[in-house]
Scaffold this motif. Structure first.
Motif, PDB file in Angstrom:
ATOM      1  N   GLN A 102       7.159 -28.681  12.384  1.00  0.00           N
ATOM      2  CA  GLN A 102       7.367 -29.568  13.769  1.00  0.00           C
ATOM      3  C   GLN A 102       6.323 -30.563  14.100  1.00  0.00           C
ATOM      4  O   GLN A 102       5.393 -30.276  13.498  1.00  0.00           O
ATOM      5  N   LEU A 103       6.678 -31.299  14.452  1.00  0.00           N
ATOM      6  CA  LEU A 103       5.631 -32.477  15.255  1.00  0.00           C
ATOM      7  C   LEU A 103       5.023 -32.020  16.334  1.00  0.00           C
ATOM      8  O   LEU A 103       5.309 -31.262  17.192  1.00  0.00           O
ATOM      9  N   SER A 104       3.642 -32.208  16.217  1.00  0.00           N
ATOM     10  CA  SER A 104       2.669 -31.750  17.387  1.00  0.00           C
ATOM     11  C   SER A 104       3.033 -32.619  18.668  1.00  0.00           C
ATOM     12  O   SER A 104       3.236 -33.903  18.420  1.00  0.00           O
ATOM     13  N   SER A 105       2.923 -32.064  19.684  1.00  0.00           N
ATOM     14  CA  SER A 105       3.195 -33.007  21.038  1.00  0.00           C
ATOM     15  C   SER A 105       2.119 -33.819  21.321  1.00  0.00           C
ATOM     16  O   SER A 105       0.893 -33.189  21.558  1.00  0.00           O
ATOM     17  N   ALA A 106       2.156 -34.938  21.396  1.00  0.00           N
ATOM     18  CA  ALA A 106       0.830 -35.935  21.617  1.00  0.00           C
ATOM     19  C   ALA A 106       0.690 -35.863  23.237  1.00  0.00           C
ATOM     20  O   ALA A 106       1.449 -36.463  23.841  1.00  0.00           O
ATOM     21  N   PRO A 107      -0.604 -35.554  23.846  1.00  0.00           N
ATOM     22  CA  PRO A 107      -0.912 -35.756  25.179  1.00  0.00           C
ATOM     23  C   PRO A 107      -1.116 -37.024  25.708  1.00  0.00           C
ATOM     24  O   PRO A 107      -2.143 -37.508  25.977  1.00  0.00           O
ATOM     25  N   VAL A 108      -0.054 -37.873  25.490  1.00  0.00           N
ATOM     26  CA  VAL A 108      -0.351 -39.243  25.856  1.00  0.00           C
ATOM     27  C   VAL A 108      -0.105 -39.568  27.242  1.00  0.00           C
ATOM     28  O   VAL A 108       0.829 -38.861  28.058  1.00  0.00           O
ATOM     29  N   ASN A 109      -1.027 -40.523  27.895  1.00  0.00           N
ATOM     30  CA  ASN A 109      -1.179 -40.877  29.278  1.00  0.00           C
ATOM     31  C   ASN A 109      -1.293 -42.349  29.383  1.00  0.00           C
ATOM     32  O   ASN A 109      -2.033 -42.778  29.276  1.00  0.00           O
ATOM     33  N   VAL A 110      -0.134 -43.319  29.663  1.00  0.00           N
ATOM     34  CA  VAL A 110      -0.227 -44.543  29.713  1.00  0.00           C
ATOM     35  C   VAL A 110      -0.960 -45.144  30.822  1.00  0.00           C
ATOM     36  O   VAL A 110      -1.279 -46.135  30.998  1.00  0.00           O
ATOM     37  N   ASN A 111      -1.329 -43.984  31.911  1.00  0.00           N
ATOM     38  CA  ASN A 111      -2.113 -44.285  33.026  1.00  0.00           C
ATOM     39  C   ASN A 111      -3.617 -44.318  33.007  1.00  0.00           C
ATOM     40  O   ASN A 111      -4.371 -44.443  33.900  1.00  0.00           O
ATOM     41  N   ASP A 112      -4.078 -43.568  31.688  1.00  0.00           N
ATOM     42  CA  ASP A 112      -5.273 -43.125  31.438  1.00  0.00           C
ATOM     43  C   ASP A 112      -5.927 -44.440  30.624  1.00  0.00           C
ATOM     44  O   ASP A 112      -5.932 -44.729  29.418  1.00  0.00           O
ATOM     45  N   MET A 113      -6.694 -45.594  31.282  1.00  0.00           N
ATOM     46  CA  MET A 113      -6.836 -46.556  30.739  1.00  0.00           C
ATOM     47  C   MET A 113      -8.306 -46.379  29.938  1.00  0.00           C
ATOM     48  O   MET A 113      -8.525 -47.023  29.050  1.00  0.00           O
ATOM     49  N   ALA A 114      -8.869 -45.444  30.530  1.00  0.00           N
ATOM     50  CA  ALA A 114     -10.390 -45.228  29.608  1.00  0.00           C
ATOM     51  C   ALA A 114     -10.061 -44.639  28.261  1.00  0.00           C
ATOM     52  O   ALA A 114     -10.499 -45.020  27.385  1.00  0.00           O
ATOM     53  N   SER A 115      -8.723 -43.851  28.279  1.00  0.00           N
ATOM     54  CA  SER A 115      -8.353 -43.295  26.921  1.00  0.00           C
ATOM     55  C   SER A 115      -7.989 -44.397  26.034  1.00  0.00           C
ATOM     56  O   SER A 115      -8.305 -44.618  24.912  1.00  0.00           O
ATOM     57  N   ILE A 116      -7.161 -45.451  26.761  1.00  0.00           N
ATOM     58  CA  ILE A 116      -6.642 -46.601  26.041  1.00  0.00           C
ATOM     59  C   ILE A 116      -7.542 -47.545  25.479  1.00  0.00           C
ATOM     60  O   ILE A 116      -7.435 -47.833  24.258  1.00  0.00           O
ATOM     61  N   ASN A 167      -2.651 -43.040  22.156  1.00  0.00           N
ATOM     62  CA  ASN A 167      -2.717 -43.612  23.649  1.00  0.00           C
ATOM     63  C   ASN A 167      -2.480 -45.043  23.662  1.00  0.00           C
ATOM     64  O   ASN A 167      -1.771 -45.724  24.166  1.00  0.00           O
ATOM     65  N   PHE A 168      -3.540 -45.440  22.737  1.00  0.00           N
ATOM     66  CA  PHE A 168      -3.589 -47.017  22.668  1.00  0.00           C
ATOM     67  C   PHE A 168      -2.072 -47.576  21.997  1.00  0.00           C
ATOM     68  O   PHE A 168      -1.832 -48.681  22.465  1.00  0.00           O
ATOM     69  N   LEU A 169      -1.854 -47.119  20.825  1.00  0.00           N
ATOM     70  CA  LEU A 169      -0.477 -47.627  20.222  1.00  0.00           C
ATOM     71  C   LEU A 169       0.643 -47.319  21.121  1.00  0.00           C
ATOM     72  O   LEU A 169       1.497 -48.300  21.090  1.00  0.00           O
ATOM     73  N   ALA A 170       0.859 -46.264  21.969  1.00  0.00           N
ATOM     74  CA  ALA A 170       1.755 -46.173  22.940  1.00  0.00           C
ATOM     75  C   ALA A 170       1.682 -47.382  23.873  1.00  0.00           C
ATOM     76  O   ALA A 170       2.660 -47.998  24.568  1.00  0.00           O
ATOM     77  N   TYR A 171       0.554 -47.683  24.312  1.00  0.00           N
ATOM     78  CA  TYR A 171       0.244 -48.966  25.141  1.00  0.00           C
ATOM     79  C   TYR A 171       0.558 -50.155  24.352  1.00  0.00           C
ATOM     80  O   TYR A 171       1.193 -50.888  24.993  1.00  0.00           O
ATOM     81  N   ALA A 172       0.353 -50.499  23.217  1.00  0.00           N
ATOM     82  CA  ALA A 172       0.617 -51.483  22.512  1.00  0.00           C
ATOM     83  C   ALA A 172       2.039 -51.960  22.436  1.00  0.00           C
ATOM     84  O   ALA A 172       2.669 -52.801  22.474  1.00  0.00           O
ATOM     85  N   ALA A 173       2.944 -50.732  22.309  1.00  0.00           N
ATOM     86  CA  ALA A 173       4.301 -51.057  22.169  1.00  0.00           C
ATOM     87  C   ALA A 173       4.751 -51.322  23.636  1.00  0.00           C
ATOM     88  O   ALA A 173       5.947 -51.940  23.715  1.00  0.00           O
ATOM     89  N   GLU A 174       4.374 -50.683  24.831  1.00  0.00           N
ATOM     90  CA  GLU A 174       4.762 -51.072  25.997  1.00  0.00           C
ATOM     91  C   GLU A 174       3.515 -51.208  26.993  1.00  0.00           C
ATOM     92  O   GLU A 174       3.051 -50.567  27.893  1.00  0.00           O
ATOM     93  N   PRO A 175       2.889 -52.749  26.832  1.00  0.00           N
ATOM     94  CA  PRO A 175       1.828 -52.846  27.850  1.00  0.00           C
ATOM     95  C   PRO A 175       1.696 -52.850  29.086  1.00  0.00           C
ATOM     96  O   PRO A 175       0.860 -52.876  29.766  1.00  0.00           O
TER      97      PRO A 175
END
Length: 229
Positions: free
Chosen positions: A28-42, A182-190
């Motif tokens: 199974q795919l592991s769940s990515a703890p992505v947060n598009v509001n976390d600009m420090a992480s991005i 997280n950055f790649l998620a941001y890149a897809a929808e900045p």
């Protein structure tokens, strides 16, 4: 419009890859703890991308983005062919494959002397990408006889074991991968975070407008009902 069409094509193309994908039953795919509001992480993910990924991969649709520019991601580089395969542009990768796929893929490389690069991947067998994150994560090998319950989800770490420590501790590497995804998620929808904020304001405006229209309607019908009497 072109951006949305390309996203759909990538999704359709990648769906078959995942369907054929893993040779490991129940993985199974592991769940990515992505947060598009976390600009420090991005921003950390953007710097990590600049230092480890930008020499091979491009981000065409993020050419004029402030975060990418501050991280030092080049806009004029040309992809380097690896084992005869040109690395894909990663602008829409998070939309095409999903953040969970990328998150799992980046952590599930293992040593395989039978491949040109000397490594393989649990969810993308035969990948041309070398294990560029191995210096951070360390080296892994397949578990000869993995012990897991097929009635439950099988994760990538059930199928491999570390044989050489990288420069990062496991929790540090996991955070680095999380930042990168997280950055790649941001890149897809900045503009996603901004769109969500605007969306809440729009919904609030519609609620207020509904109340005002309802009160106005009652006021108008008050006169109509009087005339009917």
């Amino acid at each position: 419009m072109k951006r949305h069409i390309l996203t759909i094509l990538l999704v359709l193309g990648s769906a078959s890859l995942w369907a054929e994908g893993s040779n490991f039953e129940g993985l199974q795919l592991s769940s990515a703890p992505v947060n598009v509001n976390d600009m420090a992480s991005i921003k950390r993910g953007a710097k990590f991308f600049a230092g480890n990924c930008s020499s091979c991969h491009t981000l065409t649709y993020l050419r004029y983005d402030k975060v990418a520019k501050e991280a030092g991601i080049p806009t004029d580089n040309k992809p380097i062919s690896i084992n005869g395969v040109t690395p894909p542009d990663l602008s829409l990768e998070a939309d095409a494959r999903g953040v969970d796929w990328i998150y799992t893929y980046l952590q599930s490389f293992y040593k395989d002397p039978s491949t040109p690069s000397g490594v393989n991947n649990l969810i993308f067998p035969g990948t041309a990408m070398p294990a560029i994150l191995a210096p951070y994560q360390g080296e892994q090998v397949l578990v000869e006889k993995p012990v897991y319950d097929l009635l439950h989800e099988v994760q990538w770490y059930d199928l491999v074991k570390p044989v050489k420590q990288g420069s990062m501790k496991p929790e540090e590497f996991e955070q680095a991968v999380n930042d990168l995804v997280n950055f790649l998620a941001y890149a897809a929808e900045p503009f996603r975070a901004e769109q969500e904020r605007i969306g809440f304001w729009v919904l609030g405006f519609l609620v207020v407008l509904f109340v005002l229209m309802y009160l106005l309607k009652k006021e108008y019908w008050k006169d109509v009902e009087k005339n009917q009497e």
